[in-house]
Design a protein around this motif. Structure first.
Motif, PDB file in Angstrom:
ATOM      1  N   GLY A  34      19.503  16.806  28.265  1.00 63.27           N
ATOM      2  CA  GLY A  34      20.436  18.268  28.617  1.00 63.27           C
ATOM      3  C   GLY A  34      19.720  19.171  29.382  1.00 63.27           C
ATOM      4  N   TYR A  35      20.405  20.165  29.361  1.00 63.79           N
ATOM      5  CA  TYR A  35      20.098  21.587  30.372  1.00 63.79           C
ATOM      6  C   TYR A  35      20.096  22.715  29.414  1.00 63.79           C
ATOM      7  CZ  TYR A  35      21.542  17.834  33.451  1.00 63.79           C
ATOM      8  OH  TYR A  35      21.869  16.713  34.105  1.00 63.79           O
ATOM      9  N   THR A  36      19.393  23.655  29.681  1.00 63.29           N
ATOM     10  CA  THR A  36      19.153  24.799  28.571  1.00 63.29           C
ATOM     11  C   THR A  36      18.530  26.081  29.584  1.00 63.29           C
ATOM     12  OG1 THR A  36      19.197  25.856  26.410  1.00 63.29           O
ATOM     13  CG2 THR A  36      17.207  24.609  27.207  1.00 63.29           C
ATOM     14  N   GLY A  37      19.204  27.263  28.926  1.00 61.14           N
ATOM     15  CA  GLY A  37      18.239  28.644  29.579  1.00 61.14           C
ATOM     16  C   GLY A  37      18.905  29.031  30.690  1.00 61.14           C
ATOM     17  N   GLY A  38      19.903  28.501  31.418  1.00 65.41           N
ATOM     18  CA  GLY A  38      20.395  29.175  32.738  1.00 65.41           C
ATOM     19  C   GLY A  38      21.718  29.935  32.421  1.00 65.41           C
ATOM     20  N   HIS A  39      22.360  30.389  33.629  1.00 61.74           N
ATOM     21  CA  HIS A  39      23.402  30.987  33.687  1.00 61.74           C
ATOM     22  C   HIS A  39      24.944  30.478  33.725  1.00 61.74           C
ATOM     23  CE1 HIS A  39      21.670  31.077  37.577  1.00 61.74           C
ATOM     24  NE2 HIS A  39      22.656  31.224  38.064  1.00 61.74           N
ATOM     25  N   VAL A  40      24.453  29.134  34.163  1.00 62.18           N
ATOM     26  CA  VAL A  40      25.856  28.322  34.705  1.00 62.18           C
ATOM     27  C   VAL A  40      26.341  27.384  33.380  1.00 62.18           C
ATOM     28  CG1 VAL A  40      26.749  26.446  36.077  1.00 62.18           C
ATOM     29  CG2 VAL A  40      25.254  28.157  37.084  1.00 62.18           C
ATOM     30  N   GLU A  41      27.657  27.609  32.950  1.00 62.60           N
ATOM     31  CA  GLU A  41      28.328  27.073  32.084  1.00 62.60           C
ATOM     32  C   GLU A  41      28.518  25.636  32.290  1.00 62.60           C
ATOM     33  OE1 GLU A  41      31.553  28.507  29.744  1.00 62.60           O
ATOM     34  OE2 GLU A  41      30.854  30.638  30.008  1.00 62.60           O
ATOM     35  N   GLY A  51      17.666  24.023  41.497  1.00 61.67           N
ATOM     36  CA  GLY A  51      16.959  25.118  40.842  1.00 61.67           C
ATOM     37  C   GLY A  51      17.712  26.536  41.000  1.00 61.67           C
ATOM     38  N   MET A  52      18.902  26.583  41.336  1.00 63.18           N
ATOM     39  CA  MET A  52      19.619  27.778  41.317  1.00 63.18           C
ATOM     40  C   MET A  52      20.539  28.116  40.107  1.00 63.18           C
ATOM     41  SD  MET A  52      18.826  28.480  44.509  1.00 63.18           S
ATOM     42  CE  MET A  52      19.929  29.913  44.883  1.00 63.18           C
ATOM     43  N   THR A  53      20.584  27.133  38.988  1.00 60.90           N
ATOM     44  CA  THR A  53      21.281  27.489  37.877  1.00 60.90           C
ATOM     45  C   THR A  53      20.644  28.288  36.752  1.00 60.90           C
ATOM     46  OG1 THR A  53      20.837  25.500  36.696  1.00 60.90           O
ATOM     47  CG2 THR A  53      22.750  25.453  38.192  1.00 60.90           C
ATOM     48  N   GLY A  54      19.183  28.154  36.918  1.00 62.40           N
ATOM     49  CA  GLY A  54      18.396  28.819  35.811  1.00 62.40           C
ATOM     50  C   GLY A  54      17.992  27.843  34.784  1.00 62.40           C
ATOM     51  N   HIS A  55      18.691  26.685  34.618  1.00 65.58           N
ATOM     52  CA  HIS A  55      18.576  25.977  33.541  1.00 65.58           C
ATOM     53  C   HIS A  55      17.348  25.036  33.857  1.00 65.58           C
ATOM     54  CE1 HIS A  55      22.318  26.184  31.610  1.00 65.58           C
ATOM     55  NE2 HIS A  55      22.774  26.349  32.686  1.00 65.58           N
ATOM     56  N   GLY A  94       8.912  22.912  39.878  1.00 66.41           N
ATOM     57  CA  GLY A  94      10.059  24.143  39.761  1.00 66.41           C
ATOM     58  C   GLY A  94      10.549  24.260  38.576  1.00 66.41           C
ATOM     59  N   ASP A  95      11.251  25.336  38.133  1.00 62.91           N
ATOM     60  CA  ASP A  95      11.686  26.041  37.107  1.00 62.91           C
ATOM     61  C   ASP A  95      12.531  25.213  36.196  1.00 62.91           C
ATOM     62  OD1 ASP A  95      10.289  28.506  37.273  1.00 62.91           O
ATOM     63  OD2 ASP A  95      12.229  29.589  38.055  1.00 62.91           O
ATOM     64  N   SER A  96      12.978  24.212  36.957  1.00 58.71           N
ATOM     65  CA  SER A  96      14.045  23.424  35.975  1.00 58.71           C
ATOM     66  C   SER A  96      13.114  22.026  35.441  1.00 58.71           C
ATOM     67  CB  SER A  96      14.932  22.829  37.035  1.00 58.71           C
ATOM     68  OG  SER A  96      14.530  21.902  37.597  1.00 58.71           O
ATOM     69  N   TYR A  97      11.799  22.201  35.743  1.00 59.55           N
ATOM     70  CA  TYR A  97      10.985  21.354  34.944  1.00 59.55           C
ATOM     71  C   TYR A  97       9.695  21.895  34.319  1.00 59.55           C
ATOM     72  CZ  TYR A  97      13.374  18.029  38.018  1.00 59.55           C
ATOM     73  OH  TYR A  97      14.411  17.170  38.645  1.00 59.55           O
ATOM     74  N   GLU A 137      18.775  28.888  23.707  1.00 63.99           N
ATOM     75  CA  GLU A 137      20.228  29.230  24.144  1.00 63.99           C
ATOM     76  C   GLU A 137      21.040  27.944  24.248  1.00 63.99           C
ATOM     77  OE1 GLU A 137      20.182  31.393  28.004  1.00 63.99           O
ATOM     78  OE2 GLU A 137      18.054  31.898  27.726  1.00 63.99           O
ATOM     79  N   VAL A 138      22.219  28.004  24.887  1.00 62.44           N
ATOM     80  CA  VAL A 138      23.118  26.917  24.713  1.00 62.44           C
ATOM     81  C   VAL A 138      22.612  25.617  25.325  1.00 62.44           C
ATOM     82  CG1 VAL A 138      25.644  26.071  25.435  1.00 62.44           C
ATOM     83  CG2 VAL A 138      25.195  28.466  24.680  1.00 62.44           C
ATOM     84  N   PHE A 139      22.601  24.605  24.675  1.00 59.08           N
ATOM     85  CA  PHE A 139      22.262  23.608  25.208  1.00 59.08           C
ATOM     86  C   PHE A 139      23.430  22.511  25.568  1.00 59.08           C
ATOM     87  CE2 PHE A 139      21.157  18.745  24.937  1.00 59.08           C
ATOM     88  CZ  PHE A 139      19.836  18.903  25.389  1.00 59.08           C
ATOM     89  N   TYR A 140      23.203  22.060  26.774  1.00 61.19           N
ATOM     90  CA  TYR A 140      24.396  21.321  27.672  1.00 61.19           C
ATOM     91  C   TYR A 140      24.045  19.852  27.858  1.00 61.19           C
ATOM     92  CZ  TYR A 140      26.416  25.905  28.594  1.00 61.19           C
ATOM     93  OH  TYR A 140      26.969  27.168  28.608  1.00 61.19           O
TER      94      TYR A 140
END
Length: 175
Positions: A34-41, A51-55, A94-97, A137-140
């Motif tokens: 999944g994805y975590t740590g970003g600003h997009v729900e 790379g634009m979600t912060g996740h 990149g940040d997402s990795y 943070e929230v884990f999606y």
């Protein structure tokens, strides 16, 4: 008295390669990509890879602490990553990795920080350990086709695991 399962969240590059190493251990109940740590729900893979979600791509591990400790999970985690590379992992940049240990409580934070300190002091790597330790943070959960990828698409997974440089790095530095 039944033991309550706990959760651990780790990021170490492509989540496809982070599932199998944990999935194979007694005490692990489930491993979810999944994805975590970003600003997009509820982000999608297509959004996160920009790379634009912060996740960050990550895995959430549900485990039985009476069988497998958080410290054991952290030890397994280190051995799947290049902890000296802050800008991604292997072929994924990149940040997402980026490599991150996400802690859920003070005990997890202390275990992760102590483990990182010991790894830094071990002399195993010439460069410093730069994996960050951050509050969870929230884990999606990722899309279904990403779940258990190593089982569903074994030949693709094996090719990627080798071709990305991960398998060679692990063999050279951890085995």
């Amino acid at each position: 008295m039944a033991t309550t399962n706990e959760k651990a969240i780790f990021a170490g590059g492509c989540f496809w390669c982070m599932v199998k190493p944990f999935d194979e251990h007694p005490g692990v109940v489930s491993v979810t990509s999944g994805y975590t740590g970003g600003h997009v729900e509820n982000p999608t893979y297509e959004q996160v890879k920009t790379g634009m979600t912060g996740h960050t791509e990550a895995v959430e591990i549900v485990y039985d602490p009476s069988i497998l400790s958080y410290k054991d999970l952290v030890d397994i985690y280190w051995q799947q990553t290049d902890p000296t590379d802050a800008f991604g992992q292997f072929a994924d940049r990149g940040d997402s990795y980026r490599p991150v240990i996400f802690y859920s409580n003070e005990e997890q934070k202390e275990i992760a920080e102590e483990s990182k300190r010991l790894l830094n002091e071990s002399g195993r790597f010439q460069d410093p350990v730069v994996t960050t330790i951050e509050a969870a943070e929230v884990f999606y959960p990722a899309e279904e086709y990403h779940q258990d990828f190593y089982k569903k698409n074994n030949s693709h997974y094996t090719s990627y695991h080798q071709g990305s440089g991960r398998a060679g790095f692990i063999e050279e530095n951890w085995d």
